[in-house]
Design an enzyme around this catalytic site. Structure first.
Site, PDB file in Angstrom:
ATOM      1  N   ARG A 293       0.346   4.852  11.246  1.00  0.00           N
ATOM      2  CA  ARG A 293      -1.103   4.665  11.407  1.00  0.00           C
ATOM      3  C   ARG A 293      -1.351   3.221  11.843  1.00  0.00           C
ATOM      4  O   ARG A 293      -1.462   2.320  11.013  1.00  0.00           O
ATOM      5  CB  ARG A 293      -1.837   4.993  10.105  1.00  0.00           C
ATOM      6  CG  ARG A 293      -1.812   6.482   9.781  1.00  0.00           C
ATOM      7  CD  ARG A 293      -2.618   6.831   8.543  1.00  0.00           C
ATOM      8  NE  ARG A 293      -1.842   6.611   7.334  1.00  0.00           N
ATOM      9  CZ  ARG A 293      -1.188   7.571   6.665  1.00  0.00           C
ATOM     10  NH1 ARG A 293      -1.210   8.808   7.098  1.00  0.00           N
ATOM     11  NH2 ARG A 293      -0.521   7.288   5.590  1.00  0.00           N
TER      12      ARG A 293
ATOM     13  N   ASP B  62      -5.751  -6.694   7.039  1.00  0.00           N
ATOM     14  CA  ASP B  62      -6.992  -6.334   7.731  1.00  0.00           C
ATOM     15  C   ASP B  62      -8.105  -6.164   6.697  1.00  0.00           C
ATOM     16  O   ASP B  62      -7.897  -6.410   5.510  1.00  0.00           O
ATOM     17  CB  ASP B  62      -6.816  -5.069   8.591  1.00  0.00           C
ATOM     18  CG  ASP B  62      -6.352  -3.863   7.776  1.00  0.00           C
ATOM     19  OD1 ASP B  62      -6.522  -3.873   6.531  1.00  0.00           O
ATOM     20  OD2 ASP B  62      -5.823  -2.912   8.379  1.00  0.00           O
TER      21      ASP B  62
ATOM     22  N   HIS C  94      -0.244  -3.812  11.711  1.00  0.00           N
ATOM     23  CA  HIS C  94       1.137  -3.326  11.755  1.00  0.00           C
ATOM     24  C   HIS C  94       1.722  -3.532  13.145  1.00  0.00           C
ATOM     25  O   HIS C  94       1.037  -3.970  14.056  1.00  0.00           O
ATOM     26  CB  HIS C  94       1.188  -1.827  11.419  1.00  0.00           C
ATOM     27  CG  HIS C  94       0.556  -1.480  10.127  1.00  0.00           C
ATOM     28  ND1 HIS C  94      -0.758  -1.084  10.020  1.00  0.00           N
ATOM     29  CD2 HIS C  94       1.050  -1.469   8.872  1.00  0.00           C
ATOM     30  CE1 HIS C  94      -1.046  -0.858   8.758  1.00  0.00           C
ATOM     31  NE2 HIS C  94       0.037  -1.081   8.040  1.00  0.00           N
TER      32      HIS C  94
ATOM     33  N   GLU D  55       0.810  -1.226   0.000  1.00  0.00           N
ATOM     34  CA  GLU D  55       0.000   0.000   0.000  1.00  0.00           C
ATOM     35  C   GLU D  55       0.841   1.272   0.000  1.00  0.00           C
ATOM     36  O   GLU D  55       0.430   2.291  -0.540  1.00  0.00           O
ATOM     37  CB  GLU D  55      -0.935  -0.002   1.223  1.00  0.00           C
ATOM     38  CG  GLU D  55      -2.010  -1.069   1.155  1.00  0.00           C
ATOM     39  CD  GLU D  55      -2.942  -1.017   2.359  1.00  0.00           C
ATOM     40  OE1 GLU D  55      -3.231   0.091   2.839  1.00  0.00           O
ATOM     41  OE2 GLU D  55      -3.389  -2.096   2.812  1.00  0.00           O
TER      42      GLU D  55
ATOM     43  N   ASP E 131      -2.334  -4.554   3.424  1.00  0.00           N
ATOM     44  CA  ASP E 131      -2.343  -4.833   4.862  1.00  0.00           C
ATOM     45  C   ASP E 131      -3.246  -6.010   5.233  1.00  0.00           C
ATOM     46  O   ASP E 131      -4.223  -6.311   4.551  1.00  0.00           O
ATOM     47  CB  ASP E 131      -2.813  -3.596   5.641  1.00  0.00           C
ATOM     48  CG  ASP E 131      -1.809  -2.460   5.552  1.00  0.00           C
ATOM     49  OD1 ASP E 131      -0.685  -2.698   5.066  1.00  0.00           O
ATOM     50  OD2 ASP E 131      -2.165  -1.330   5.939  1.00  0.00           O
TER      51      ASP E 131
ATOM     52  N   TYR F 109       5.554   2.291  10.604  1.00  0.00           N
ATOM     53  CA  TYR F 109       4.330   2.909  10.133  1.00  0.00           C
ATOM     54  C   TYR F 109       3.563   3.621  11.248  1.00  0.00           C
ATOM     55  O   TYR F 109       3.421   3.087  12.343  1.00  0.00           O
ATOM     56  CB  TYR F 109       3.452   1.834   9.489  1.00  0.00           C
ATOM     57  CG  TYR F 109       2.394   2.423   8.628  1.00  0.00           C
ATOM     58  CD1 TYR F 109       2.754   3.242   7.567  1.00  0.00           C
ATOM     59  CD2 TYR F 109       1.053   2.201   8.875  1.00  0.00           C
ATOM     60  CE1 TYR F 109       1.788   3.812   6.781  1.00  0.00           C
ATOM     61  CE2 TYR F 109       0.087   2.761   8.081  1.00  0.00           C
ATOM     62  CZ  TYR F 109       0.467   3.569   7.049  1.00  0.00           C
ATOM     63  OH  TYR F 109      -0.489   4.146   6.263  1.00  0.00           O
TER      64      TYR F 109
ATOM     65  N   GLU G  60      -9.710  -3.586   5.350  1.00  0.00           N
ATOM     66  CA  GLU G  60      -9.474  -2.651   4.262  1.00  0.00           C
ATOM     67  C   GLU G  60      -8.398  -3.174   3.309  1.00  0.00           C
ATOM     68  O   GLU G  60      -8.504  -3.025   2.092  1.00  0.00           O
ATOM     69  CB  GLU G  60      -9.093  -1.274   4.803  1.00  0.00           C
ATOM     70  CG  GLU G  60     -10.173  -0.591   5.631  1.00  0.00           C
ATOM     71  CD  GLU G  60     -11.438  -0.233   4.855  1.00  0.00           C
ATOM     72  OE1 GLU G  60     -11.348   0.085   3.645  1.00  0.00           O
ATOM     73  OE2 GLU G  60     -12.531  -0.293   5.448  1.00  0.00           O
TER      74      GLU G  60
END
Length: 586
Positions: free
Chosen positions: A286, A84, A329, A9, A82, A284, A86
């Site tokens: 976020r 997850d 993450h 991403e 990622d 990362y 999303e």
DNA sequence: CAGTGAGCGAGCTTCCGCTTGACTT
């Protein structure tokens, strides 16, 4: 020519991973989501099972064009977005937008950016999990339906250009209700008694009466009773106390601590963290995870050992508090613990050092303190005064990092403030200087700062690390809330002093009610909130997100059909929207 | 004839979540 393409991403992540892999691999970035629902009314075909129509986002056309070229030149594509909900959807959207061939496409996931984790992921590829993708689609569609049906009602009823949504409307509600709670708050006053003594050594000792008096008469009477009394130490107790470090930073805890320690806005913190991330200095930024990779822990403990000694090391793994965490993450940490400074501009350096300290401290030993409580007896009264002090026996993690607390007076407060007691013994007679009874006032709940509102939202499972700062920006931009500092006003308080000359009562003045960078609701924010609470109580209910998240989980586990879930939500919701829109009341 | 103004219609605003970089101030 590389035979394999890995798509992640973030471009910074792509660079790092390319370094782990050999010549056979090329690594590219999707820059987040590549497709989304278009703006118009045709994005969701409500009549036909809520079928969504996606489009490649405007700013992703170029990305898709470049990725398509790369896809043509390789044998295998690894979708490494990622791990997850999303991320799964991004992988699926990529496979659709790039028209990927199922046979030569693999889905891989890793939760830490280390060579081992990436190599291991490549060895165990899987297919795209469509149930998880469907849970994301349900989330996306629900948010669109709520936002794009509620907002136009506000244009008609209140003011054009306004907005409502599952996340922002709850954020506004919290601020409005906190303000009302403050309005309703009734201030109580009481009297706090403190006495000061000297010892033969010249050192001072202060003692406090554990109970407070409700009225000035009772306080006055107590001081009169103490007039001419002898004071002595009647008891002395020490007990060991341990303090443990807190978990390494997540997005929200970083925002809170940077706000308390440096006064940064949440947007400012994220901007600085982004710079550090792009320079490769931190992981990362976020994230909702407090987990450190095994590799990170071993490098942190090496640093602690060489800098402070082995006795300062204690390996710890922290459990994430928020139930909504997806933990795709690691926690936010330095990529290189040996590097203590970011060597960039001032604000970034401060933030980097904060991240370094917090991550290092998280793997350090408990601090060991000795807490001493002295009881001071009064010859003329049954009451006792209490004096407490602390001594640090072993610093442990406090050598590196002290967390700040939300305090009303001023910004962050880093000091441990408790001093140690001077040397005293049981039976020792004290030399009285003075005793005061000071009127103190009860305090209402604190208004939210940007960061404390984020904390509250996270606790309620509302919003995600990538949206905390944008949500705050939205409610400020819509003028639902304003961020303001306000000067306090003088407030009179009674002070009674007993010293060798006798008792003296005075009226003093203090500054009360000052606020710094707090969120206040505006008239428009209050009107919109009250409208939504009256007509759409279920949408702005504090547990609405938690409830729909439960259903998204069922979809992800294959136990619930996503279109069915949306239909059951939408039909009554839409009916209410129609009814409210037709209602001619303002 | 030229300028003004009333009245009308069309088009736009908006969600949350994932990412930067291109824009202004």
């Amino acid at each position: 020519m590389p035979k394999n393409l890995v798509i992640v991403e973030s471009p910074a992540k792509a660079g790092t991973i390319e370094g782990f892999l050999g010549k056979d691999f090329t690594v590219a970035s999707s820059y987040g989501h590549v497709r989304d629902l278009p703006k118009g009314d045709n994005a969701i075909d409500i009549e036909n099972g809520f079928t969504p129509h996606y489009e490649v986002s405007k700013d992703k056309k170029e990305v898709i064009r470049n990725l398509k070229k790369l896809v043509k030149s390789v044998d295998t594509v690894y979708l490494a977005s990622d791990d997850d909900r999303e991320g799964e959807a991004i992988a699926w959207h990529l496979s659709e937008a790039l028209k990927l061939d199922k046979a030569s496409t693999k889905r891989i996931v890793f939760r830490e950016i280390t060579k081992n984790a990436v190599l291991k992921a490549l060895e165990s590829p899987r297919e795209i999990d469509m149930e998880l993708v469907n849970a994301q689609q349900a989330r996306r569609i629900l948010d669109r339906l709520v936002g794009f049906e509620l907002s136009p009602i506000l244009w008609r009823k209140v003011k054009t250009g306004l907005s409502a949504g599952r996340v922002q409307s709850v954020a506004v509600r919290l601020v409005v209700e906190r303000e009302r709670e403050i309005d309703r708050f009734k201030v109580n006053s009481s009297f706090k008694v403190v006495a000061a003594f000297t010892l033969e050594t010249g050192e001072q000792l202060k003692g406090e009466l554990p109970k407070k008096f409700d009225t000035i008469e009772e306080a006055q009477a107590f001081l009169e009773k103490c007039q001419g009394a002898d004071f002595s130490i009647s008891n002395l107790e020490s007990r060991p106390v341990k303090k443990s470090p807190t978990a390494p930073f997540t997005t929200s805890t970083l925002q809170q601590e940077a706000s308390r320690k440096f006064g940064y806005s949440v947007a400012q913190t994220m901007r600085l963290a982004q710079q550090l991330y792009e320079k490769g200095l931190i992981t990362y930024m976020r994230t909702d995870s407090t987990i450190l990779s095994g590799e990170a822990i071993s490098r942190a403990t090496n640093e602690i050992t060489s800098a402070y000694g082995e006795q300062f090391v204690k390996v710890r793994q922290y459990k994430t508090k928020s139930a909504s965490a997806q933990e795709a993450h690691e926690a936010i940490r330095p990529t290189n613990f040996a590097s203590r400074s970011a060597g960039v501009d001032g604000q970034s350096t401060l933030l980097y050092e904060l991240i370094w300290k917090r991550a290092i401290a998280s793997q350090m030993a408990d601090a060991e303190l000795e807490k001493t409580t002295a009881t001071i007896s009064i010859s003329t009264a049954d009451d006792h005064l209490i004096s407490t002090g602390e001594v640090i026996k072993f610093e442990g993690f406090l050598k590196v990092y002290i967390e700040s607390t939300d305090e009303e007076n001023g910004n962050g407060n880093d000091s441990l403030s408790k001093d140690m007691l001077p040397p005293i013994t049981i039976g020792q007679v004290l030399n009285f200087i003075e005793m005061t009874a000071r009127e103190t006032f009860s305090r209402h709940a604190a208004r939210f700062t940007e960061a404390s509102l984020v904390k509250k939202l996270e606790e309620m499972g509302i919003g995600r690390p990538s949206t905390y700062a944008p949500t705050i920006s939205t409610i400020l931009k819509r003028n639902y809330v304003v961020k303001e500092s306000r000067d306090g006003k003088p407030r009179a308080f009674n002070l009674i002093t007993l010293n060798r000359e006798g008792i003296n009562a005075t009226l003093e003045s203090e500054n009360a009610g000052a606020e710094k960078n707090k969120l206040f609701p505006t008239d428009i924010g209050i009107i919109v909130n009250d409208f939504l609470v009256e007509h759409f109580p279920n949408i702005v209910d504090y547990s609405f997100t938690a409830n729909v998240e439960e259903e998204f989980d069922k979809i992800a586990n294959g136990k619930y059909d996503w279109a069915k879930m949306i239909e059951e939500f939408y039909l009554p919701f839409h009916e209410k929207v129609e009814k409210t829109a037709d209602d001619e009341r303002p």
